[in-house]
Write a protein that holds these residues in place. Structure first.
Motif, PDB file in Angstrom:
ATOM      1  N   LEU A 293      50.154  42.033  47.725  1.00 40.59           N
ATOM      2  CA  LEU A 293      50.683  41.960  46.352  1.00 40.59           C
ATOM      3  C   LEU A 293      51.346  43.282  45.979  1.00 40.59           C
TER       4      LEU A 293
ATOM      5  N   HIS B  59      50.808  39.051  39.235  1.00 44.40           N
ATOM      6  CA  HIS B  59      50.159  38.214  40.242  1.00 44.40           C
ATOM      7  C   HIS B  59      50.965  36.927  40.359  1.00 44.40           C
TER       8      HIS B  59
ATOM      9  N   PHE C 193      46.020  42.581  41.549  1.00 43.03           N
ATOM     10  CA  PHE C 193      47.398  43.054  41.464  1.00 43.03           C
ATOM     11  C   PHE C 193      47.435  44.284  40.560  1.00 43.03           C
TER      12      PHE C 193
END
Length: 215
Positions: free
Chosen positions: A89, A97, A125
């Motif tokens: 991520l 996210h 994230f």
């Protein structure tokens, strides 16, 4: 105890060939496979049909689940969708996210989804590359701590291959991950009466021989 871990990278994704896809995509950061990618996944399924895979775990990203589905059909094993094996991520690629295929739609589209599996690790994230490697490596170790099968398959991304390598052998140096390539890790010992050890080795890296001639 699991003695062999196979890691299959997803096939060619739509985003790599459809440059304007993001302008019309329903889920901007969750492209599926191209027609070629689906053919690659089918070839991988044929390759793995006789690999004695007992458990399959896949990243929740669509391209990974699409790649895992024909393998699951070929070997007759359900797919356990595990977020901890998902894509890195990276904030330079994602602004939040990513939105992924919902659980209900995933189960409807991919009937071999294991609805009893509960995620072992949820990514956060944002994360840098080292964070992603640690997260994926930890997920792999948690899976293997509870796995019942001798041979386990993970399906995911380049980051998945790297993370599993870091988690099992300590480094991804020299490990390749072409689309639908298979990387195999084997536990030391366990053959010819030897005691099974805790150390792992890379048995083969990014093997894509099953894709020879794929256009």
């Amino acid at each position: 105890m699991t003695d062999v871990v196979l890691v299959l990278r997803h096939g060619e994704r739509r985003e790599s060939v459809e440059k304007n896809r993001r302008e019309t995509a329903e889920r901007v950061h969750d492209p599926g496979l191209t027609d070629r990618g689906r053919r690659q996944a089918d070839r991988a399924a044929e390759r793995l049909r006789k690999a004695d895979v007992g458990e399959i775990y896949a990243s929740p990203f669509l391209r990974a689940v699409q790649t895992a589905a024909p393998v699951a059909d070929a070997v007759g094993v359900p797919v356990r969708v595990e977020p901890g094996l998902g894509e890195h991520l990276d904030p330079e690629r994602f602004d939040a996210h990513p939105e992924l295929l919902g659980r209900a739609e995933r189960v409807e589209r991919f009937p071999r989804t294991d609805t009893d599996h509960r995620p072992l690790l949820e990514p956060t994230f944002p994360e840098d590359a080292a964070d992603a490697e640690r997260r994926i490596g930890e997920t792999a170790r948690r899976i293997l701590d509870s796995a019942d099968a001798d041979r386990v398959l993970f399906v995911g991304h380049r980051a998945t291959v790297d993370g599993v390598a870091h988690g099992l052998v300590g480094s991804a140096e020299g490990v390749e991950a072409p689309p639908c390539g298979v990387t195999e890790f084997a536990r030391d010992g366990g053959e010819n009466g030897e005691e099974r050890g805790t150390d792992w080795r890379v048995e083969r890296s990014g093997d894509a021989a099953h894709l020879d001639g794929e256009a």
